[in-house]
Motif scaffolding. Structure first.
Motif, mmCIF file in Angstrom:
data_model
loop_
_atom_site.group_PDB
_atom_site.id
_atom_site.type_symbol
_atom_site.label_atom_id
_atom_site.label_comp_id
_atom_site.label_asym_id
_atom_site.label_seq_id
_atom_site.Cartn_x
_atom_site.Cartn_y
_atom_site.Cartn_z
ATOM 1 N N VAL A 211 0.826 -1.213 0.000
ATOM 2 C CA VAL A 211 0.000 0.000 0.000
ATOM 3 C C VAL A 211 0.856 1.257 0.000
ATOM 4 O O VAL A 211 0.609 2.201 -0.774
ATOM 5 C CB VAL A 211 -0.955 -0.005 1.218
ATOM 6 C CG1 VAL A 211 -1.533 1.386 1.468
ATOM 7 C CG2 VAL A 211 -2.079 -1.009 0.997
ATOM 8 N N LEU A 212 1.835 1.306 0.864
ATOM 9 C CA LEU A 212 2.683 2.493 0.982
ATOM 10 C C LEU A 212 3.440 2.783 -0.309
ATOM 11 O O LEU A 212 3.659 3.948 -0.667
ATOM 12 C CB LEU A 212 3.666 2.320 2.143
ATOM 13 C CG LEU A 212 3.036 2.335 3.544
ATOM 14 C CD1 LEU A 212 4.059 1.916 4.593
ATOM 15 C CD2 LEU A 212 2.471 3.712 3.881
ATOM 16 N N ASN B 107 0.233 3.244 -3.611
ATOM 17 C CA ASN B 107 -0.974 4.065 -3.511
ATOM 18 C C ASN B 107 -1.063 5.159 -4.586
ATOM 19 O O ASN B 107 -2.148 5.401 -5.132
ATOM 20 C CB ASN B 107 -1.086 4.700 -2.121
ATOM 21 C CG ASN B 107 -2.476 5.215 -1.837
ATOM 22 O OD1 ASN B 107 -3.411 4.453 -1.611
ATOM 23 N ND2 ASN B 107 -2.643 6.539 -1.851
ATOM 24 N N TRP C 241 -1.219 10.235 -1.940
ATOM 25 C CA TRP C 241 -1.455 9.263 -0.870
ATOM 26 C C TRP C 241 -2.832 9.471 -0.249
ATOM 27 O O TRP C 241 -3.071 9.084 0.877
ATOM 28 C CB TRP C 241 -0.340 9.340 0.178
ATOM 29 C CG TRP C 241 0.840 8.499 -0.214
ATOM 30 C CD1 TRP C 241 1.064 7.196 0.098
ATOM 31 C CD2 TRP C 241 1.937 8.891 -1.050
ATOM 32 N NE1 TRP C 241 2.226 6.755 -0.474
ATOM 33 C CE2 TRP C 241 2.795 7.775 -1.189
ATOM 34 C CE3 TRP C 241 2.289 10.089 -1.695
ATOM 35 C CZ2 TRP C 241 3.954 7.816 -1.942
ATOM 36 C CZ3 TRP C 241 3.448 10.114 -2.446
ATOM 37 C CH2 TRP C 241 4.272 9.000 -2.562
ATOM 38 N N ILE D 280 -5.082 6.867 2.033
ATOM 39 C CA ILE D 280 -4.092 5.918 2.558
ATOM 40 C C ILE D 280 -4.550 5.279 3.872
ATOM 41 O O ILE D 280 -4.263 4.115 4.137
ATOM 42 C CB ILE D 280 -2.712 6.606 2.759
ATOM 43 C CG1 ILE D 280 -1.597 5.567 2.991
ATOM 44 C CG2 ILE D 280 -2.748 7.609 3.896
ATOM 45 C CD1 ILE D 280 -1.262 4.750 1.804
ATOM 46 N N THR E 272 -7.063 2.621 3.150
ATOM 47 C CA THR E 272 -6.347 1.602 2.384
ATOM 48 C C THR E 272 -5.449 0.766 3.286
ATOM 49 O O THR E 272 -5.363 -0.462 3.137
ATOM 50 C CB THR E 272 -5.498 2.255 1.272
ATOM 51 O OG1 THR E 272 -6.329 3.129 0.494
ATOM 52 C CG2 THR E 272 -4.916 1.197 0.353
ATOM 53 N N LEU E 273 -4.784 1.425 4.234
ATOM 54 C CA LEU E 273 -3.953 0.679 5.186
ATOM 55 C C LEU E 273 -4.813 -0.214 6.074
ATOM 56 O O LEU E 273 -4.439 -1.345 6.380
ATOM 57 C CB LEU E 273 -3.136 1.647 6.046
ATOM 58 C CG LEU E 273 -1.839 2.180 5.423
ATOM 59 C CD1 LEU E 273 -1.232 3.249 6.316
ATOM 60 C CD2 LEU E 273 -0.837 1.048 5.190
ATOM 61 N N LYS F 207 -12.381 4.800 0.439
ATOM 62 C CA LYS F 207 -11.107 5.025 -0.262
ATOM 63 C C LYS F 207 -11.342 5.593 -1.656
ATOM 64 O O LYS F 207 -10.690 6.550 -2.072
ATOM 65 C CB LYS F 207 -10.338 3.713 -0.364
ATOM 66 C CG LYS F 207 -8.972 3.841 -1.009
ATOM 67 C CD LYS F 207 -8.524 2.564 -1.691
ATOM 68 C CE LYS F 207 -9.288 2.341 -2.981
ATOM 69 N NZ LYS F 207 -8.707 1.288 -3.834
ATOM 70 N N GLN G 66 -10.198 9.295 -3.250
ATOM 71 C CA GLN G 66 -9.255 9.367 -4.360
ATOM 72 C C GLN G 66 -9.848 9.982 -5.612
ATOM 73 O O GLN G 66 -9.111 10.449 -6.484
ATOM 74 C CB GLN G 66 -8.729 7.958 -4.678
ATOM 75 C CG GLN G 66 -7.864 7.385 -3.565
ATOM 76 C CD GLN G 66 -7.338 6.001 -3.871
ATOM 77 O OE1 GLN G 66 -7.818 5.315 -4.765
ATOM 78 N NE2 GLN G 66 -6.336 5.564 -3.114
#
Length: 358
Positions: free
Chosen positions: A130-131, A134, A209, A212, A215-216, A277, A281
């Motif tokens: 993810v990091l 993204n 990001w 995030i 998503t995390l 998410k 985005q």
């Protein structure tokens, strides 16, 4: 070649094939997730209400290419995500298996990682993935929803003109001319570089990001998926070993079914986070309504509940289940077959090497 690298390459290959096959459904699903319909308008059938209807609408208004908006960065993202994920997943899995074997020697456990171990392994691999990837998915979401966002902006401007006319600010002929001009406008060309510029102009580097946090949190999705997947495979292999006197081979069809069941369980349990998410985005400046703009995860959740109700968290879930379950099944099946092919080629190469005489 290490098994972590082999699994990374196989995962990337399987992910690309699955992505190409299911991408139209993914595009439609993203538009469904980001479609805003207020509570008071909930009785109105949204364009996002029917998957088939929306597919035909996209083809009618944008051509077949509309269903593949953002495909190039999406394939890049899929290759990167699956490659990174499976490489780290296999590396962490190897470590977990070493720890489990060590525990068995100490008289604890049966020598294989338990459910908690699979959850931790998948969560760690998912967080790294993810990091690193993204930004790619932010661009893909923008490209998939660009036409939808442009339509919302034009609708807002159209409504503003009609209101001006109702206050006698505009003449009837002027209103007709301007409405005709609006109706003739086609969505602007929108590619990867345009998406990059738009994201950067809106929020700077931090914009890549966006989303995030959910998503995390959503790394629990593949964690749940792989927990189910590994547990079912373990059960199948154990059962197969008894029935076939030691043979533990699993067929491609069985991998397909196990992958589908694993993804189904993970998708249903984490879908609301996926919607949040996607909302974060997507393009935020949709019309002039503050209810349609989100400053962060909590703001998005609060506004979705307040203006659209709890059902907004499950928009397009049926489409996502079909898309993600089928994609995951194809991915797992192709990945396992590629791993087998790599292993077979490796074994043949080793057999061809000359034996060292001691």
């Amino acid at each position: 070649m290490s098994n972590a690298v082999v699994n990374g390459i196989a995962g990337a290959g399987g992910g690309i094939i699955a992505q190409i096959i299911t991408y139209p459904l993914q595009t439609v699903n993203t538009r469904q997730q980001t479609e805003r319909v207020a509570k008071k308008d909930s009785s109105v059938i949204s364009p996002a209400g029917s998957t088939l209807v929306q597919i035909f609408q996209v083809i009618k208004n944008e051509g077949l290419g509309g269903l593949y908006s953002g495909l190039k960065p999406s394939l890049l993202g899929t290759a990167a995500s699956q490659g990174i994920y499976y490489s780290f997943y296999q590396a962490f899995k190897n470590k977990a298996e070493v720890i489990a074997a060590e525990n068995k020697r100490k008289g604890r456990g049966d020598g294989s990682p338990g459910m908690l171990s699979w959850l931790i392994v998948a969560a760690l691999a998912g967080s790294v993935n993810v990091l690193l990837t993204n930004p790619i998915w932010v661009l893909v979401t923008r490209m998939q929803t660009h036409t939808q966002a442009e339509r919302k902006i034009m609708e807002a401007k159209r409504e503003a003109l009609i209101k001006e006319a109702s206050r006698n600010v505009l003449s009837h002929s002027s209103l007709s001319d301007q409405l005709a001009a609006f109706d003739s406008i086609k969505p602007r060309p929108y590619g990867t570089f345009q998406a990059v510029g738009e994201v950067y102009n809106e929020s700077g580097i931090a914009g890549f990001w966006k989303g995030i946090i959910p998503t995390l949190i959503m790394v629990c999705n593949p964690s749940i998926q792989f927990m189910i997947y590994e547990s079912l495979l373990k059960h199948l292999r154990t059962k197969r070993a008894v029935i076939k006197q030691g043979s533990k081979n699993i067929t491609a069809l069985e991998i397909f079914i196990v992958g589908a069941l694993a993804k189904l369980g993970a998708t249903v349990s984490t879908y609301p986070l996926l919607v949040v998410k996607s909302r974060l985005q997507a393009k935020q400046e949709i019309g002039g309504n503050v209810a349609l703009r989100y400053s962060g995860t909590l703001d998005a959740i609060t506004k979705m509940i307040r203006y659209e109700g709890l059902k907004s968290f499950y928009k397009g879930m049926s489409t996502k289940i079909v898309q993600s379950v089928f994609a995951a099944s194809v991915l797992f099946m192709v990945k396992e077959e590629l791993v087998k092919a790599f292993t077979l080629l490796s074994d043949k190469s080793l057999k061809k090497l000359p034996k060292v005489v001691k």
